[in-house]
Enzyme design. Sequence first.
Site, PDB file in Angstrom:
ATOM      1  N   GLY A 198     -11.985  59.121  10.044  1.00 62.37           N
ATOM      2  CA  GLY A 198     -10.702  58.962   9.545  1.00 62.37           C
ATOM      3  C   GLY A 198     -11.005  58.420   8.003  1.00 62.37           C
ATOM      4  O   GLY A 198     -12.290  58.187   7.632  1.00 62.37           O
ATOM      5  N   CYS A 199     -10.178  58.658   6.952  1.00 58.39           N
ATOM      6  CA  CYS A 199     -10.612  58.387   5.771  1.00 58.39           C
ATOM      7  C   CYS A 199     -10.628  56.935   5.495  1.00 58.39           C
ATOM      8  O   CYS A 199     -11.156  56.492   4.321  1.00 58.39           O
ATOM      9  CB  CYS A 199      -9.876  59.373   4.657  1.00 58.39           C
ATOM     10  SG  CYS A 199      -8.333  58.656   4.120  1.00 58.39           S
ATOM     11  N   GLN A 200      -9.926  56.289   6.171  1.00 55.70           N
ATOM     12  CA  GLN A 200      -9.772  54.846   6.182  1.00 55.70           C
ATOM     13  C   GLN A 200     -11.017  54.001   6.976  1.00 55.70           C
ATOM     14  O   GLN A 200     -11.473  53.255   6.568  1.00 55.70           O
ATOM     15  CB  GLN A 200      -8.547  54.206   6.460  1.00 55.70           C
ATOM     16  CG  GLN A 200      -7.451  54.708   5.518  1.00 55.70           C
ATOM     17  CD  GLN A 200      -6.990  53.642   4.770  1.00 55.70           C
ATOM     18  OE1 GLN A 200      -7.415  52.575   4.553  1.00 55.70           O
ATOM     19  NE2 GLN A 200      -6.029  53.882   3.855  1.00 55.70           N
ATOM     20  N   SER A 245      -4.798  57.881   9.218  1.00 55.04           N
ATOM     21  CA  SER A 245      -6.258  58.309   9.136  1.00 55.04           C
ATOM     22  C   SER A 245      -7.225  57.253   9.511  1.00 55.04           C
ATOM     23  O   SER A 245      -8.207  56.951   8.597  1.00 55.04           O
ATOM     24  CB  SER A 245      -6.497  58.876   7.778  1.00 55.04           C
ATOM     25  OG  SER A 245      -6.007  58.093   6.750  1.00 55.04           O
TER      26      SER A 245
END
Lengths: 146, 406
Positions: free
Chosen positions: A51-53, A119
């Site tokens: 996830g981008c987070q 994300s």
Amino acid sequence: MTDYNEIQQDIVDEFSVFEDWLDRYNYLIELGNDLPAIDPKYRTNEYLINGCQSKVWLHADLVEGKLLFNADSDAIIVKGIVALLVKLMNERTPAEILQNDLFFIDGIGLRQNLSPTRSNGLLAMVKKMRLYAMAYQAKENQNKES
Amino acid sequence: MGLNIKQIRSDFPILHQQVYNKPLIYLDNGATTQKPQVVIDTVRELQETRNSSIHRGVHYLSDQMTDRYEAARETVRAFLNAASTNEIIFTSGATGSINAVAFSFGEKFVTAGDEIVISEMEHHSNIVPWQMLCDRKGASIKVIPFYDNGELILEKLDDLLTDRTRIVALTHASNSMGTINPVKEVIKKAHAKGIPVLLDGAQMVQHGEVDVRELDCDFYIFSSHKIFGPTGSGVLYGKESILEELPPYQGGGDMVDQVTFERTSYNTLPFKFEAGTTNYTGAIGLAAALDYLQSIGFEAIGRYEQELTGYTLEKLGGIDGLKIYGTAANRISVFSFLMQNIHPYDAGMILDKMGIAVRTGTHCTQPVMDHFGIDGTIRASLVFYNTMEEVDALIEGIQRTIQMLS
């Protein structure tokens, strides 16, 4: 073993006692801390769900017809949710996982965490868990046929 | 004279609400700013009583809307102190503006082997359009690095500006570290070698006055929604002499003079760059936002934000184990930080439930995160409607977060 949906209902009931959001998070943090860290050999890019987070790692084995999940996250609240997913799906047959809807996440008010825009890797993780189930089911069926 | 914050806050209806039964503390202004009542009213008035397509109609409403739209262009011109409204192009936003320049400028001036200079602290929207251009043309990107405090290493610029450099594209203020860049020096150095400069003002215009003629930049771009105007609208300023030379980047209605199947001649500036039905409501709403800011006064806003910045830095600095990423002396009220061993996403989730809106992650500046070897930060970005009390609430929230997570 307790029925799949009973476990989901239990989780919803457990969370319903918390009036404050921060208490819910405190509980998730506890669950996250209690989930054993993933075997380092699976905490690699190969098993990473990006996830981008936040990051989630997931690996599954099929042992005697049941799925054994190994999962982790670098964010502790996410890891708490991961722990709940593992608690629910671990040692289940592929069929159990595939036949039942996942309703507890919604029931404890964490639905947003499974939205594609968050994300954080959780939605992708749930999909991946089901994919593992599908793959192992297909493999089992193949074995039966041959 | 100081700002009457209470009065100002009453101009922003969205700020007066509870989230999760807590008063909303909105500290995500770097992502988007809230709209004052006058902007909301302007947009509603346009939709309710004025809507009509501009520049084409023979009728009353179209005339009215066209006048308002062109008046908005004049408001933006005055705001930037541009020489002429021919230099003000309305776009879909900062991203749209940069893409327009990267395409049009690139078509005209960039060929294989050329170089585009950007900085290490650019937002992805000031990186990717240039990379796409480089891919099309066989050009390459050169990067001005920054020191660990978030200030550009200006000395490196001299070597980066070569006879193959076609343009310098630099952010005026960093969206993830808050640095205000020494853009005048960069422009001087670039111009000394005949290289034009584009400034990304997306994070700057809401914090202080910008004078494109004083800066002598060749392009200046910003978004409406980050300066209290409606979303989906933005501005591309370009020097008229350069814009004249550039080909349009989109074809369509309104941007043409004569069209036959054999050939088309283009409309004059600024219309040549505004193909199709533009977002006139957004542009007029933006003008209302700029008028509103003007009525408060940029000097007063700037002074207050400096106070707010000093206060926030002092308070954040007092938290054990908290590290601020970006400590440049010249800065806007944008603060990136991490607490020891705490994942920014966890912190963001907890702060959210306290009613505090911050952003977590890479802030569309992955190279900045790579510079520091981190995955992301927590970012609090403040504007003039934020208060010292809100900063106190943030600090309290951070302390509670640390307690919960350690």
